[in-house]
Motif scaffolding. Structure first.
Motif, mmCIF file in Angstrom:
data_model
loop_
_atom_site.group_PDB
_atom_site.id
_atom_site.type_symbol
_atom_site.label_atom_id
_atom_site.label_comp_id
_atom_site.label_asym_id
_atom_site.label_seq_id
_atom_site.Cartn_x
_atom_site.Cartn_y
_atom_site.Cartn_z
ATOM 1 N N GLY A 105 0.791 -1.220 0.000
ATOM 2 C CA GLY A 105 0.000 0.000 0.000
ATOM 3 C C GLY A 105 0.821 1.266 0.000
ATOM 4 O O GLY A 105 0.391 2.290 -0.547
ATOM 5 N N GLN A 106 2.009 1.217 0.615
ATOM 6 C CA GLN A 106 2.796 2.433 0.758
ATOM 7 C C GLN A 106 3.985 2.495 -0.188
ATOM 8 O O GLN A 106 4.271 3.554 -0.759
ATOM 9 N N LEU A 134 -2.490 -5.813 -7.898
ATOM 10 C CA LEU A 134 -3.221 -5.365 -6.710
ATOM 11 C C LEU A 134 -4.716 -5.223 -6.984
ATOM 12 O O LEU A 134 -5.447 -4.650 -6.171
ATOM 13 N N LEU A 135 -5.168 -5.751 -8.135
ATOM 14 C CA LEU A 135 -6.578 -5.680 -8.552
ATOM 15 C C LEU A 135 -7.059 -4.232 -8.622
ATOM 16 O O LEU A 135 -8.217 -3.926 -8.329
ATOM 17 N N GLY A 234 -7.183 -5.655 -1.078
ATOM 18 C CA GLY A 234 -8.125 -4.690 -0.525
ATOM 19 C C GLY A 234 -7.467 -3.801 0.510
ATOM 20 O O GLY A 234 -7.709 -2.584 0.556
ATOM 21 N N TYR A 235 -6.623 -4.391 1.350
ATOM 22 C CA TYR A 235 -5.880 -3.629 2.357
ATOM 23 C C TYR A 235 -4.949 -2.618 1.681
ATOM 24 O O TYR A 235 -4.875 -1.452 2.100
ATOM 25 N N ALA A 236 -4.253 -3.043 0.638
ATOM 26 C CA ALA A 236 -3.352 -2.139 -0.078
ATOM 27 C C ALA A 236 -4.125 -1.025 -0.772
ATOM 28 O O ALA A 236 -3.704 0.141 -0.774
ATOM 29 N N GLN A 237 -5.255 -1.363 -1.367
ATOM 30 C CA GLN A 237 -6.064 -0.345 -2.041
ATOM 31 C C GLN A 237 -6.566 0.711 -1.065
ATOM 32 O O GLN A 237 -6.600 1.906 -1.384
#
Length: 344
Positions: A105-106, A134-135, A234-237
């Motif tokens: 995510g970062q 990452l979809l 989802g967490y990364a998005q």
């Protein structure tokens, strides 16, 4: 100083060890991405944190390419560790989930963002591949064709209105960027002098690539692999979207007498000056300069405390604060109001 390389390559190695070996490496990787980065931000201040394009981070495209390639390996290590037959215990898998998710995510997001702004096809395709894994492939179209055009205006789904909570913002941002990115690509193809084959539409790659990721995750790691992919991406998005939320909260561009939006200026993005988290995120917190000069490479992004709105804490900390809407508004709404016409 090679702080960009140090800040970003170390977690690549730690995460690979965590995913493949488990044990204390899982905890060390998480500590590096959280407590250690926070500590370095606190310790390394002053002149080192203020320098801009004068050689503070003298590295360039080679690191971006390395991190892009490393991501495409790490995501499969992550799926193996979290959803596969890795032999890791439940606590180790949980630590890996948080650590890999933070990195994707970062760091991966910031690096893919850098790559999709490249003019050369190879780096740009690598950035697109990272987002597809990452979809979130549509971001490769929506970011340059929608966000950069309409930032700090109601036409941009990724620019939050004053008083809007993150929980109301993120569905609008995700769905809005998908739809508006698609509309922008369709309009671009309609203006092309020669018709382009349907199969060259980038959204086919975004959606098809995402489906392929799901199928491969299932083939390699079963249903648990698919679940791990969905939760991890989802967490990364959410981290990508909370970055947009934090960096543009409450800031608007004025309209001139002709009805056109004023040019994007330093006052239309929030920035963070902290040294180590900026290195970890490839200078993404120096956001105003990026919007004013989208093709400027990350080592050259500048920070002007006199003209650019500054966040009270680092971008990762402000992202965590955004998850607490009441406290977020208590901290940020007065700062937005002080900025005058562009903050309302």
């Amino acid at each position: 100083m090679l702080w960009f390389s140090i800040a970003t390559v170390v977690p690549v190695l730690l995460l690979a060890l965590a995913g493949l070996s488990g044990g204390f490496w899982c905890l060390i990787a998480l500590i590096y991405l959280t407590a250690f980065t926070y500590l370095m931000d606190r310790l390394v201040q002053g002149a080192a944190a203020r320098r801009g394009a004068d050689g503070e981070f003298p590295v360039g495209e080679e690191l971006a390419l390395f991190l892009g390639a490393a991501h495409l390996v790490l995501i499969w290590i992550a799926l193996y560790a979290i959803g596969g037959d890795s032999g890791l215990g439940l606590f180790e898998r949980l630590l890996c989930f948080v650590a890999f998710g933070l990195f994707f995510g970062q760091v991966s997001n910031a690096n893919a963002h850098e790559l999709i702004h490249k003019q050369a096809r190879g780096p740009r395709w690598l950035g697109i591949a990272v987002y597809i894994s990452l979809l979130f492939g549509h971001h490769a179209s929506a970011h340059p064709r929608v966000h950069h055009v309409w930032v700090a205006s109601p036409m941009d789904p990724n620019s939050p209105a004053p008083g809007q909570s993150f929980y109301r913002f993120w569905p609008r941002a995700w769905l809005g960027s998908f739809r508006k990115g698609l509309a922008a690509e369709n309009a671009l193809r309609a203006r092309a002098r020669t018709p382009r084959p349907f199969w060259t539409h980038p959204y086919l790659s975004y959606v098809g690539g995402g489906l392929l990721m799901v199928l491969l995750s299932g083939a390699f790691f079963g249903l648990s692999g698919i679940l791990a992919l969905i939760l991890l991406t989802g967490y990364a998005q959410m981290q990508l979207l909370v970055s947009d939320y934090v960096q543009h909260y409450g800031l608007t561009r004025a309209r001139g007498a002709d009805g056109r939006l004023e040019p994007v200026g330093p006052e239309h993005s929030w920035n963070a000056p902290q040294f180590y988290s900026s290195a970890l995120m490839l200078n993404a917190p120096r956001h105003s300069d990026h919007h004013m000069h989208p093709l400027r490479t990350y080592p050259s992004l500048e920070l002007d405390r006199e003209t650019m709105p500054i966040l009270p804490r680092s971008l990762p900390i402000m992202g965590a604060l955004a998850l607490w809407p009441r406290m977020w508004r208590r901290v940020m709404d007065p700062k937005v109001a002080k900025l005058g016409p562009q903050g309302h």
